[in-house]
Each structure stands twice: as C-alpha cells, then as structure tokens.
Design an enzyme around this catalytic site. Structure first.
Site, PDB file in Angstrom:
ATOM      1  N   ASP A 267     -23.060  35.847  10.584  1.00 14.79           N
ATOM      2  CA  ASP A 267     -23.819  35.362   9.398  1.00 14.79           C
ATOM      3  C   ASP A 267     -25.013  34.288   9.799  1.00 14.79           C
ATOM      4  O   ASP A 267     -26.310  34.456   9.583  1.00 14.79           O
ATOM      5  CB  ASP A 267     -23.187  34.664   8.416  1.00 14.79           C
ATOM      6  CG  ASP A 267     -23.924  34.059   7.264  1.00 14.79           C
ATOM      7  OD1 ASP A 267     -24.535  34.928   6.416  1.00 14.79           O
ATOM      8  OD2 ASP A 267     -24.222  32.907   7.125  1.00 14.79           O
TER       9      ASP A 267
ATOM     10  N   GLU B 193     -21.620  41.866   9.446  1.00 15.76           N
ATOM     11  CA  GLU B 193     -21.736  40.261   9.859  1.00 15.76           C
ATOM     12  C   GLU B 193     -20.961  40.172  11.236  1.00 15.76           C
ATOM     13  O   GLU B 193     -21.431  39.458  12.046  1.00 15.76           O
ATOM     14  CB  GLU B 193     -21.867  39.316   8.906  1.00 15.76           C
ATOM     15  CG  GLU B 193     -22.878  39.494   7.776  1.00 15.76           C
ATOM     16  CD  GLU B 193     -22.867  38.239   6.872  1.00 15.76           C
ATOM     17  OE1 GLU B 193     -23.988  37.331   6.701  1.00 15.76           O
ATOM     18  OE2 GLU B 193     -21.713  37.728   6.601  1.00 15.76           O
TER      19      GLU B 193
END
EC number: 3.1.26.3
Length: 228
Positions: free
Chosen positions: A44, A116
């Site tokens: 992320d 992610e």
C-alpha cells in the site's frame, strides 16, 4: 500446463526469485499461519508513492487537492479489485475452507488486498525498481486516461453546481427504503428537484453512496433533457 502461480507471474510480468514471498502474498488471513496482511501494508505504501510520483510529473499544473483526488481514484479498493480480476489473482489465492466456500476468491476486498500484497512482495524480492515498473505497467491505461478536474468532483457536488449555475433550488434527498440485516443494509434514496417533477433514485450499501448514485442519475436526466 502452467500452475496458477506461474500463470499469475506471467501476467504480472515478474518472476519471483523467492517463491515463498509469492506464497505469502497470496495467503489470506483465513489460512492458519503467515498471511499477506504485512505485505499488503508494505505494498500500500509503495503503491501510493509510485502513483503520487507519477501524477506529480504528469500533471505539473495540478493543485495538491487535485493530485490527491486523482491518486484516490487510482489506489482505491475498487480499482485494485479490477486489477486483481484482470490478473486472475483469485485462481492463485490460498483461502481457508469457509472463505473458499463463500466465494472469497471473487470477493473484491480480498482481490484488492492481494494485489497490494503482491506489490510488497515484488519490492522485497527484487527491490524498488521492479515494483515500480510492475505498478506502472498495470496502471498504464488508467494513467493514460486520467479524469479531468470536473470529473473528479462527486456527483452531488456536480449536481449542486449545475443547479446553482441555472439559479435553481438545490435538490432534496429522501430515504425511500432500508432493507437487509443491520450489518448488511441496502439504502434506496430519491433525489428530487423542487421546481420540476423530476425524481431520480440510487441504491447502495450506505446512505451516502445511494445519494451519490441518485445525484448521478439526476445529472444524466438533466443532461439528456438539455440535449433534446
């Protein structure tokens, strides 16, 4: 015939030197043992930086607010889930029995988290450059067709500005129906104009989202009416 993980690496355009990182990135928390949540956290951060850097250079005249909204459209869960679906990540995921039976391999939040985690795993496996190259390759089409500043505004704001420009009263939003269990409700909302017998409806899992959908439908009706 390639395994799901081999096929996924082909679609990613990246081959892992440490297969255990790929395994971890594809392991949901419903499986006992190490899962992909830490890699998701790392990925992320990498994704947000890479996209922020790319937008900064692509849009030299954009304000901080516009850049932030552009980034939000690119790194949100919906976009990540679309990327995960395009990569067919679900076929390679490791899920617990219950999660698998409930269709977890198709759940948008699980696909988004796995994407992610893959970015984080690529960073640990090959460094920053390969992770950046992978992200930009997967985002190429989206970066090439970024929304305009006007398109970045949410439907309620755009509808309000449209009505104010014509010196018309602002719309009213009314909840017509709430259905489903308390933890999984669906809201049906109407958007009404005071000076015309025009109503548009929206339906979503929250009142706010339903209002946005209703505003979007109202905008379309007003635009269609203007074009006729």
């Amino acid at each position: 015939m390639p395994t799901p993980k081999d096929a996924l690496q082909d679609r990613l355009g990246y081959r892992f030197r440490r297969p255990e990182l790929l395994d971890e990135a594809l392991t949901h928390r419903s499986v006992t043992g190490p899962d992909n949540e830490r890699l998701e956290f790392l990925g992320d951060g990498i994704l947000n930086f890479v996209i922020a850097d790319e937008l900064y250079h692509r849009r030299p005249d954009a304000t901080e607010g516009v850049l932030s909204r552009l980034r939000a459209t690119l790194v949100n869960g919906r976009t990540l889930a679309e990327i995960g679906k395009g990569l067919d990540v679900g076929t390679a995921l490791r899920l617990g029995g219950g999660e698998m039976k409930s269709g977890g391999q198709r759940r948008k939040s699980i696909l988004a988290d796995a994407v992610e985690a893959l970015f984080g795993a690529i960073y640990l496996d090959g460094g920053f450059d390969p992770s950046r190259e992978t992200i930009l390759r997967l985002y190429r089409d989206r970066l090439a067709s970024l929304p305009t500043e006007a398109e970045l505004k949410d439907p309620k704001t755009r509808l309000q500005e449209h009505l104010q420009a014509g010196r018309r009263p602002l719309p009213r939003y009314e909840v017509l129906e709430v259905s489903g269990q308390s933890h999984d409700q669906t809201f049906r909302v109407a958007c009404r104009l005071q000076d015309a017998a025009v109503t548009a409806e929206g339906e979503a899992g929250s009142r706010r989202k339903a209002e946005q959908q209703a505003a979007e439908q109202m905008l379309k009706r007003l635009e269609d009416k203007h074009e006729r």
